[in-house]
Design a protein around this motif. Sequence first.
Motif, PDB file in Angstrom:
ATOM      1  N   VAL A 195       0.845  -1.195   0.000  1.00 31.25           N
ATOM      2  CA  VAL A 195       0.000   0.000   0.000  1.00 31.25           C
ATOM      3  C   VAL A 195       0.883   1.248   0.000  1.00 31.25           C
ATOM      4  O   VAL A 195       0.685   2.187  -0.775  1.00 31.25           O
ATOM      5  N   GLY A 196       1.888   1.235   0.882  1.00 33.37           N
ATOM      6  CA  GLY A 196       2.789   2.383   0.969  1.00 33.37           C
ATOM      7  C   GLY A 196       3.699   2.512  -0.230  1.00 33.37           C
ATOM      8  O   GLY A 196       3.918   3.617  -0.739  1.00 33.37           O
ATOM      9  N   TRP A 197       4.242   1.390  -0.707  1.00 35.48           N
ATOM     10  CA  TRP A 197       5.156   1.436  -1.858  1.00 35.48           C
ATOM     11  C   TRP A 197       4.446   1.935  -3.108  1.00 35.48           C
ATOM     12  O   TRP A 197       5.002   2.709  -3.877  1.00 35.48           O
ATOM     13  N   ASP A 201       5.372   5.301  -5.227  1.00 38.73           N
ATOM     14  CA  ASP A 201       5.681   5.253  -6.659  1.00 38.73           C
ATOM     15  C   ASP A 201       4.752   6.173  -7.445  1.00 38.73           C
ATOM     16  O   ASP A 201       5.185   6.861  -8.380  1.00 38.73           O
ATOM     17  N   ALA A 202       3.470   6.201  -7.058  1.00 37.76           N
ATOM     18  CA  ALA A 202       2.516   7.078  -7.729  1.00 37.76           C
ATOM     19  C   ALA A 202       2.884   8.542  -7.525  1.00 37.76           C
ATOM     20  O   ALA A 202       2.810   9.363  -8.463  1.00 37.76           O
ATOM     21  N   ARG A 220      -3.098   7.215  -5.894  1.00 36.20           N
ATOM     22  CA  ARG A 220      -2.201   6.573  -4.949  1.00 36.20           C
ATOM     23  C   ARG A 220      -2.817   5.349  -4.264  1.00 36.20           C
ATOM     24  O   ARG A 220      -2.178   4.708  -3.437  1.00 36.20           O
ATOM     25  N   ARG A 221      -4.072   5.024  -4.576  1.00 30.55           N
ATOM     26  CA  ARG A 221      -4.774   3.960  -3.862  1.00 30.55           C
ATOM     27  C   ARG A 221      -4.444   2.581  -4.448  1.00 30.55           C
ATOM     28  O   ARG A 221      -4.374   2.412  -5.657  1.00 30.55           O
ATOM     29  N   SER A 225      -8.876   1.279  -6.303  1.00 28.96           N
ATOM     30  CA  SER A 225      -8.788   2.715  -6.636  1.00 28.96           C
ATOM     31  C   SER A 225     -10.193   3.266  -6.830  1.00 28.96           C
ATOM     32  O   SER A 225     -10.542   3.737  -7.903  1.00 28.96           O
ATOM     33  N   ARG A 226     -10.996   3.179  -5.777  1.00 29.31           N
ATOM     34  CA  ARG A 226     -12.335   3.764  -5.814  1.00 29.31           C
ATOM     35  C   ARG A 226     -12.740   4.159  -4.408  1.00 29.31           C
ATOM     36  O   ARG A 226     -12.154   3.703  -3.432  1.00 29.31           O
TER      37      ARG A 226
END
Length: 226
Positions: A195-197, A201-202, A220-221, A225-226
């Motif tokens: 989740v953090g990586w 990267d995003a 970033r999710r 991604s919703r």
Amino acid sequence: MNEITWCEGPLIGFDTETTGVRTDSDRIVTAALTQDAGARTWLINPGVPIPPGASAVHGITDDIAQRDGVAPEKALAEISEHLNAAAEDGTPIVAFRAGFDLTMLSYELDRHGLAQLPWDQLRVIDPSVLDKQADRFRRGKRKLENVCEHYAVSLQDWHTAEADAQAAVALARAIGRTFPDLARLAPADLHAAQVGWFAEDAASLEAFFRSKGRDETVDRRWPLSR
């Protein structure tokens, strides 16, 4: 005695082929869940036209889907049953660029009035995220076929859901063996780390776009991604 790491234990591969790349409006055409013992695949009649460009990628035309495909409600309910079982017993789900397939599935469940999965209980492993984190300065493309080639993972019948799901699992195992620090993480800890990586990267990609004068926002999710 050494503990068995996630890359040595059971893993479930998941992949979809779709009518397009819009997770909120496109539809699933084929899906696959794979394990070492075999695979379960679904051919779905999405109820909407399949664009020629999508058919050129995965080979499923309107005629094929209408003739041989099952109703989305039936396929999605069966897929959910398998993934719910994985959430309950803690078996990790492996998907390359998991955010696309799982977000697409989530929208499809809503569209057909089916219950959402227990997303907070799923343990997801994304070889795309792992590869970028473990070998972030490697040059070249990082599509599925490129990453498979780098880790010497066989990829045949590319762009069929079953083949891509099997390749994702093989990639996850190969990356885990190549980078033991990743393999030693418990699935829940690995999920949280990804989740953090992914977010990092995003953010880096978004900063690159801004440096080039492109006012683009990168989601970033992960893995939804919703």
